[in-house]
Design a protein around this motif. Structure first.
Motif, PDB file in Angstrom:
ATOM      1  N   GLY A  26      14.306  23.601  14.182  1.00 28.45           N
ATOM      2  CA  GLY A  26      14.581  25.012  13.924  1.00 28.45           C
ATOM      3  C   GLY A  26      13.609  25.677  12.956  1.00 28.45           C
ATOM      4  N   ARG A  67      10.460  26.569  14.924  1.00 33.99           N
ATOM      5  CA  ARG A  67      10.841  27.622  15.888  1.00 33.99           C
ATOM      6  C   ARG A  67      11.009  28.971  15.182  1.00 33.99           C
ATOM      7  NH1 ARG A  67      16.357  26.184  16.781  1.00 33.99           N
ATOM      8  NH2 ARG A  67      16.730  27.606  15.052  1.00 33.99           N
ATOM      9  N   ASP A  70      14.178  20.579   8.636  1.00 37.00           N
ATOM     10  CA  ASP A  70      14.310  19.170   9.033  1.00 37.00           C
ATOM     11  C   ASP A  70      12.917  18.570   9.143  1.00 37.00           C
ATOM     12  OD1 ASP A  70      17.164  18.998   9.408  1.00 37.00           O
ATOM     13  OD2 ASP A  70      16.909  20.309  11.136  1.00 37.00           O
ATOM     14  N   ARG A 117      12.804  13.675  23.382  1.00 35.81           N
ATOM     15  CA  ARG A 117      14.258  13.449  23.486  1.00 35.81           C
ATOM     16  C   ARG A 117      15.065  14.581  22.864  1.00 35.81           C
ATOM     17  NH1 ARG A 117      16.148   8.748  25.852  1.00 35.81           N
ATOM     18  NH2 ARG A 117      14.312   7.611  26.527  1.00 35.81           N
ATOM     19  N   ARG A 118      14.400  15.615  22.433  1.00 38.10           N
ATOM     20  CA  ARG A 118      15.120  16.750  21.833  1.00 38.10           C
ATOM     21  C   ARG A 118      15.630  17.697  22.913  1.00 38.10           C
ATOM     22  NH1 ARG A 118      14.279  17.282  16.155  1.00 38.10           N
ATOM     23  NH2 ARG A 118      13.274  15.370  15.453  1.00 38.10           N
ATOM     24  N   ASP A 119      16.461  18.679  22.492  1.00 41.82           N
ATOM     25  CA  ASP A 119      17.152  19.496  23.494  1.00 41.82           C
ATOM     26  C   ASP A 119      16.257  20.506  24.209  1.00 41.82           C
ATOM     27  OD1 ASP A 119      16.979  21.017  21.178  1.00 41.82           O
ATOM     28  OD2 ASP A 119      19.116  21.461  21.032  1.00 41.82           O
ATOM     29  N   ASN A 175      12.634  23.811  20.445  1.00 40.19           N
ATOM     30  CA  ASN A 175      13.083  22.993  19.309  1.00 40.19           C
ATOM     31  C   ASN A 175      12.288  21.696  19.216  1.00 40.19           C
ATOM     32  OD1 ASN A 175      15.085  24.783  18.643  1.00 40.19           O
ATOM     33  ND2 ASN A 175      16.705  23.699  19.750  1.00 40.19           N
ATOM     34  N   ASP A 220      23.157  14.117  25.335  1.00 45.47           N
ATOM     35  CA  ASP A 220      24.172  14.672  24.436  1.00 45.47           C
ATOM     36  C   ASP A 220      24.785  15.929  25.052  1.00 45.47           C
ATOM     37  OD1 ASP A 220      25.767  15.541  22.427  1.00 45.47           O
ATOM     38  OD2 ASP A 220      24.162  15.862  20.960  1.00 45.47           O
ATOM     39  N   ARG A 264      24.822  28.736  22.586  1.00 52.22           N
ATOM     40  CA  ARG A 264      24.780  29.351  21.252  1.00 52.22           C
ATOM     41  C   ARG A 264      23.402  29.966  20.975  1.00 52.22           C
ATOM     42  NH1 ARG A 264      23.154  27.345  16.354  1.00 52.22           N
ATOM     43  NH2 ARG A 264      23.357  25.116  16.828  1.00 52.22           N
TER      44      ARG A 264
HETATM   45  N1  CTP Z   1      18.632  18.350  18.203  1.00 55.24           N
HETATM   46  C1  CTP Z   1      18.756  17.930  19.520  1.00 55.24           C
HETATM   47  N2  CTP Z   1      19.994  17.749  20.078  1.00 55.24           N
HETATM   48  C2  CTP Z   1      21.102  17.996  19.364  1.00 55.24           C
HETATM   49  C3  CTP Z   1      21.012  18.437  18.033  1.00 55.24           C
HETATM   50  C4  CTP Z   1      19.741  18.619  17.480  1.00 55.24           C
HETATM   51  O1  CTP Z   1      17.747  17.704  20.173  1.00 55.24           O
HETATM   52  N3  CTP Z   1      22.289  17.818  19.922  1.00 55.24           N
HETATM   53  C5  CTP Z   1      17.281  18.486  17.610  1.00 55.24           C
HETATM   54  C6  CTP Z   1      16.579  19.774  17.955  1.00 55.24           C
HETATM   55  O2  CTP Z   1      15.205  19.483  18.018  1.00 55.24           O
HETATM   56  C7  CTP Z   1      16.868  20.663  16.754  1.00 55.24           C
HETATM   57  C8  CTP Z   1      16.844  19.666  15.620  1.00 55.24           C
HETATM   58  O3  CTP Z   1      17.377  18.464  16.194  1.00 55.24           O
HETATM   59  O4  CTP Z   1      15.912  21.677  16.601  1.00 55.24           O
HETATM   60  C9  CTP Z   1      17.643  20.073  14.412  1.00 55.24           C
HETATM   61  O5  CTP Z   1      18.987  20.311  14.782  1.00 55.24           O
HETATM   62  P1  CTP Z   1      19.917  21.346  14.035  1.00 55.24           P
HETATM   63  O6  CTP Z   1      19.619  21.385  12.588  1.00 55.24           O
HETATM   64  O7  CTP Z   1      21.297  21.109  14.491  1.00 55.24           O
HETATM   65  O8  CTP Z   1      19.534  22.735  14.712  1.00 55.24           O
HETATM   66  P2  CTP Z   1      18.321  23.716  14.548  1.00 55.24           P
HETATM   67  O9  CTP Z   1      17.498  23.662  15.763  1.00 55.24           O
HETATM   68  O10 CTP Z   1      17.649  23.562  13.249  1.00 55.24           O
HETATM   69  O11 CTP Z   1      19.038  25.116  14.693  1.00 55.24           O
HETATM   70  P3  CTP Z   1      19.949  25.966  13.720  1.00 55.24           P
HETATM   71  O12 CTP Z   1      19.034  27.070  13.287  1.00 55.24           O
HETATM   72  O13 CTP Z   1      21.015  26.440  14.627  1.00 55.24           O
HETATM   73  O14 CTP Z   1      20.432  25.077  12.639  1.00 55.24           O
END
Ligand code: CTP
Length: 409
Positions: free
Chosen positions: A8, A11, A23, A90-92, A96, A131, A140
């Motif tokens: 995030g 992004r 992170d 492996r990320r979403d 991200n 996941d 969201r």
């Molecule tokens: N991530 C993922 N799958 C998930 C949760 C998280 O791939 N189920 C990865 C994504 O790359 C995400 C990162 O972990 O960008 C950090 O997750 P999180 O902090 O939950 O979300 P953010 O993308 O930072 O978004 P937000 O601004 O909503 O916190």
């Protein structure tokens, strides 16, 4: 060891949005090396650490993010050999799955920047399915970035549909789901969250009671938008526009669930939907282990929203019952939230968004009148126990009668 900013933070910087939490991913390190540098492990066997000073999250590059069915089924593989690209794949979402070093050099193997420009929420790889919570996450993000013009890529929506139909969503814990739902409801366009969930079939699985409202007509004279699902989304949109808190937004989403139970031959009328909906509201509340204040308000709004709309026509005795049900003497805030939810309901009707809602001030005035009854003089007169209770009620009723007379034209 090499350290990159990920997810995030990258992004949102590229989008020009404020970055709140950062992170980090660490490539080429072992748990022992992290501990030796003073990082604090987050869990006993999870490769995530907190920085000794900043408290930010540092995760070892890892593969296999599979969260198995049922509770706590997370597995992972972290080792110094895992590359940045292997971690990112492996990320979403592609947006991200970008990383940045301390010189702001971008690593973007899956074209996140291109998708940012194209305003597309697109999954990185089939590992998306590891996941199922990601179905909610994408919805969201769609809600959060709707104003910027983002949409879900058709192939991602198709994958979300597959996941929804596979039964995987049912394995999500209430806590994880609620976290996504509550965050999504607090976005500027929360209705988009529900639209996306509906479009991929997830709404039917997560909240069939809400899904059932689509296609149910209401009387056009009161509801020019006719469809109950469309109305619910507009109410939620109004709640966001008016910056309402989570309690009010949750109540807005669930207020009309009873309309989904009306037999078709009674359409478009929905007699006693307020009462009929209560068991559905209770079921949704329990399914996601919703916080108590949200649960309570949703039930009260479900039961009494029509009273709110009819406030000016209510007999003083009915008005008093309403105020007593809300325990306005000890819970003034909750009554304010009820009024807000009723107002959002009234504004969530096509073409009536700007219409004034005099019921709001009328209800506030009634609450003030009922609260103005002082208990001390009654105690001095010798009332006590249940008699005192009755006397207070009588006095409050008197006050409400006077209020109604004084405000009627
Ligand atoms: N991530 C993922 N799958 C998930 C949760 C998280 O791939 N189920 C990865 C994504 O790359 C995400 C990162 O972990 O960008 C950090 O997750 P999180 O902090 O939950 O979300 P953010 O993308 O930072 O978004 P937000 O601004 O909503 O916190």
């Amino acid at each position: 060891m090499r350290i990159y900013k990920v997810g995030g933070a990258v992004r949102d910087r590229l989008l020009g949005k404020p970055v709140t939490d950062i992170d980090w991913v660490v490539v080429g390190a072992t748990t022992e090396e992290m501990l030796a540098k003073g990082f604090r492990p987050v869990g006993a066997d999870f490769p995530v650490f907190l920085h000794p000073k900043s408290g930010e999250e540092y995760a070892l590059a890892r593969t296999e993010r599979k969260s198995g069915r049922g509770y706590g089924g997370f597995t992972f593989h972290a080792s110094p050999e895992v590359t940045l690209e292997e971690d990112l794949i492996r990320r979403d979402l592609t947006i991200n799955a970008m990383a940045e070093d301390d010189q702001q050099n971008l690593t973007d193997p899956y074209h996140g920047q291109r998708d940012l420009e194209a305003r597309l929420l697109r999954h990185v790889s089939p590992a998306f399915a590891e996941d199922p919570l990601r179905v909610l996450r994408v919805a969201r993000f769609a809600a959060r970035y709707a104003t910027l013009g983002f949409t879900v890529a058709p192939e991602t929506l198709a994958l979300m549909r597959q996941l929804s139909e596979s039964g995987e969503l049912e394995a999500l814990t209430p806590e994880r789901s609620w976290k996504e739902i509550s965050r999504a409801l607090m976005e500027d366009q929360p209705q988009v969250f529900l639209e996306v969930l509906r479009a991929c079939g997830a709404l039917k699985v997560l909240m069939p009671e809400v899904d059932a409202l689509f296609g149910v007509p209401q009387p056009p004279a009161h509801h020019p938008e006719i469809d109950t699902g469309a109305h619910t989304l507009s109410v939620l949109q109004q709640a966001a526009l008016h910056k309402q808190p989570l309690t009010v937004r949750w109540a807005c989403l669930l207020h009309d669930l009873g309309k989904g139970l009306t037999p078709e031959d009674e359409w478009p009328r929905h007699i006693a939907h307020e009462f009929k909906g209560l068991k559905l509201i209770k079921a949704v509340n329990e399914r996601f282990k919703v916080p108590k204040d949200c649960q309570e308000l949703a039930l009260l709004v479900g039961e009494y929203h029509t009273h709110g709309h009819r406030a000016l026509e209510l007999k003083p005795s009915t008005l008093l019952e309403l105020l007593q049900s809300f325990d306005i003497y000890r819970r003034p805030q909750r009554f304010e939230e009820f009024i807000a939810a009723c107002e959002m309901d009234a504004r969530g009707r096509k073409g009536l968004e700007e219409r004034s809602y005099p019921q709001a001030d009328y209800l506030r005035g009634a609450a003030t009148a009922a609260r103005s009854v002082a208990v001390q003089p009654l105690l001095e007169k010798g009332f006590k126990g249940p008699e005192l209770g009755e006397e207070i009620k009588r006095e409050r009723l008197k006050a409400l009668k006077a209020y109604k007379e004084a405000t009627s034209v």
